[in-house]
Design an enzyme around this catalytic site. Structure first.
Site, PDB file in Angstrom:
ATOM      1  N   ASP A   1      54.481  48.946  37.914  1.00 15.50           N
ATOM      2  CA  ASP A   1      55.542  49.642  37.145  1.00 15.50           C
ATOM      3  C   ASP A   1      56.003  48.491  36.355  1.00 15.50           C
ATOM      4  OD1 ASP A   1      57.051  52.016  36.500  1.00 15.50           O
ATOM      5  OD2 ASP A   1      58.534  50.442  37.174  1.00 15.50           O
TER       6      ASP A   1
ATOM      7  N   GLU B   1      51.584  48.415  33.818  1.00 15.29           N
ATOM      8  CA  GLU B   1      52.415  49.232  32.881  1.00 15.29           C
ATOM      9  C   GLU B   1      53.135  48.170  32.063  1.00 15.29           C
ATOM     10  OE1 GLU B   1      55.684  52.706  31.986  1.00 15.29           O
ATOM     11  OE2 GLU B   1      55.652  51.139  33.677  1.00 15.29           O
TER      12      GLU B   1
END
Length: 584
Positions: free
Chosen positions: A247, A284
């Site tokens: 993330d 990401e």
């Protein structure tokens, strides 16, 4: 049994095991350890002694189980107890694959790993190859997106705990499905995070959207890095996870010569070589930097793939016409053609939203398209909308189908968000279950305030209301009939064609020719052309002498021309047709 904990903030540490208090022995660099008799299920924690006194019993920072929640004692478990049945499984490569993102709590009515297993045959039949599971690290309360995890090593108990995750992964493997787990290393949640009591896990040297940054380069950071590196290796090794989605890696502030991500990539390669398994890291990143997926030996970070949100934005704007916020940049007429050639619309260009230049060009010779994960919908792009409305609530069923055709014939690795494949109209909203009353109130008020300036404040559901969570569960009766069934069959067809026709999954960048004429979109993929009519009237398309319709949504061959040298396909408004050239 050996108990060890890194607690440089403490002068002494006691192990609280049941009713026992056992003083641990101090070792180098803030480590404490000792042996004690314990069995699976025993509750334990640590008491930290500092100059200010002693703490309450705190959970183990590396706890593998928090059956009573993150604020309570940890539980002893044995990850080696599970009897794996996946010895013959080989993970399908990301290249040529299709990813399916799901949230365990809302994927099924039951909201558990066990309930999700019952839907795996459906996913295998759909044609996806990778099941991406949103974060499962333990957090307070009974529901949430998972990005507020505070016990990175412990699996959220309401989903089924560690054993439930192992069974889920095993069940995926028995159906030929790889598993990607979403992990969060850039921050921990705002409640139930006891790591700062133990040591310098965080630093004020940098700021992130979630507060202080994880300490990856300051004093004591060797052990903090090791904490997160070991966590990643644990998921891959002990839970047989095939890939990790990392993330918001742009928030991993790290000034070292060997960045955390590069070190992680190197250690994962070593684990893959030792185990004979294919292991994948997907980042990401908001930086639009191809160096994220460049090889380490040429100065890159060595990630295998990264999310490419620019592709989503260009598709979304073309289908919906929305141009507010960051979508404004993608109103550019060349946005869609450009992101079908290269994953970053902003590759050094000026961003009016950011008010600065952004990104860097991708070199097609070193970064093929499959290294970029593309999507029409994700948990972020749906859930961060004011009411969590999906694409099928914003546009016609034909435009949903058109978006699917562009995504699933692109050079990228396509990712679907659960329910997208049948045009789900159930919302996916922002939901929480914070147990701290002040935090709960702040989150509820803050969510409304965030959208009030856009005139949506009164429409925003309360994240703390359990109904917000319940509304976000998929309705599995939808795909059984009507337009939902049509869309589902369309997705199945497109995925099958992508896997059967090399031209439709060719990941060479810069090879797609896209022409847009007054909302009539023509996309050339090798010997195949995709024609999408977003106009308000029907459009006839002539076929060449060697051409045939491969797949169509709201488009039909004009029977009066079927036997002629130049047959015609009539594409209805918001219709789509895939045309192929027959071999000579």
């Amino acid at each position: 049994m050996k108990f060890e904990v890194w607690a440089p903030n403490a002068t002494d540490v006691d192990l609280a095991l049941g009713e026992q208090r056992i003083r641990l022995t101090a070792a180098d660099q803030g480590w404490f350890g000792g042996d004690a008799e314990a069995v699976v299920g025993d509750r334990y924690g640590y008491v930290l002694h500092t100059d200010e006194g002693e703490s309450n019993v705190l959970p183990d920072p590396r706890s593998l189980s928090q059956p009573d929640g993150p604020d309570e004692r940890s539980a002893v478990i044995d990850l080696g107890e599970y009897d794996w049945q996946d010895d013959d499984f080989t993970a399908p490569p990301l290249r040529g694959g299709v990813v399916y993102e799901l949230h365990i709590g809302t994927f099924t009515p039951g909201g558990t790993f066990a309930a999700a297993i019952d839907r795996l045959d459906y996913l295998a039949e759909l044609g996806v190859t990778v099941v991406e599971v949103m974060p499962v690290a333990a957090f307070p309360g009974s529901r949430g997106w998972g990005y507020d995890g505070v016990c990175p090593y412990a699996v959220f108990e309401p989903y089924g705990g560690a054993a439930g995750l192992q069974r889920f992964v095993d069940a995926c493997h028995q159906r030929g499905l790889a598993v990607c787990l979403d992990v969060v290393y850039n921050h921990l949640g705002p409640s139930g995070n006891y790591l700062p009591s133990y040591g310098p896990y965080f630093t004020d040297a940098y700021k992130t959207p979630w507060g202080s940054a994880v300490n990856l380069d300051g004093a004591g950071s060797d052990h903090v890095r090791r904490y997160f590196l070991d966590n990643a290796l644990m998921w891959l090794r002990d839970f047989h996870i095939d890939a990790l989605r990392l993330d918001a890696v742009h928030a991993l502030m790290d000034s070292r010569a060997l960045p955390f991500l590069e070190q992680l990539a190197a250690e994962v390669v070593m684990l893959a070589n030792a185990s004979g398994r294919e292991l994948t890291l997907i980042a990401e990143s908001d930086r639009n930097d191809p160096g994220t997926v460049s090889a380490r030996n040429v100065g890159g970070l060595g990630m295998d793939a990264q999310w490419a949100d620019d592709i989503h934005h260009a598709l979304h704007v073309r289908l919906t016409g929305e141009t507010s916020g960051y979508y404004g940049d993608f109103a550019d007429p060349d946005a869609l053609p450009k992101v079908l050639r290269t994953p970053f619309f902003h590759d050094g260009t000026y961003s009016t939203f950011r008010k600065r230049h952004h990104g860097r060009p991708v070199d097609p010779s070193t970064s093929p398209g499959w290294r970029f994960v593309a999507s029409l919908q994700t948990h972020d792009q749906v859930g961060n909308r004011a009411t969590g409305d999906r694409l099928a609530e914003l546009v016609s069923v034909g435009r949903v189908a058109a978006g699917a055709a562009m995504l699933l014939s692109s050079p990228y690795t396509p990712m679907l968000f659960m329910g997208e494949e049948w045009g789900a109209t159930t919302p996916w909203q922002y939901f929480t279950d914070h147990q701290d009353p002040e935090l709960a109130e702040a989150v509820s008020k803050g969510r409304k305030a965030e959208f009030a300036s856009h005139g949506w404040g009164s429409q925003v559901p309360d994240p703390q209301d359990e109904e917000t969570f319940t509304r976000s569960k998929l309705d599995w009766s939808q795909p059984t009939g009507g337009d939902h069934a049509r869309v589902l069959q369309w997705y199945r067809t497109l995925i099958a064609l992508r896997q059967q026709i090399p031209d439709l999954s060719d990941s060479a960048l810069g090879t797609i020719a896209t022409a847009i004429d007054d909302d009539l979109i023509r996309i050339q993929r090798g010997a195949y052309r995709l024609v999408i009519n977003l106009r308000s009237e029907s459009v006839p398309i002539g076929l060449g002498p060697d051409e045939a319709v491969v797949a169509a949504f709201d488009a039909e061959l004009d029977q009066s021309t079927a036997g002629s040298d130049k047959p015609v396909v009539n594409i209805e408004p918001d219709g789509t047709v895939l045309i192929g050239t027959t071999p000579s």
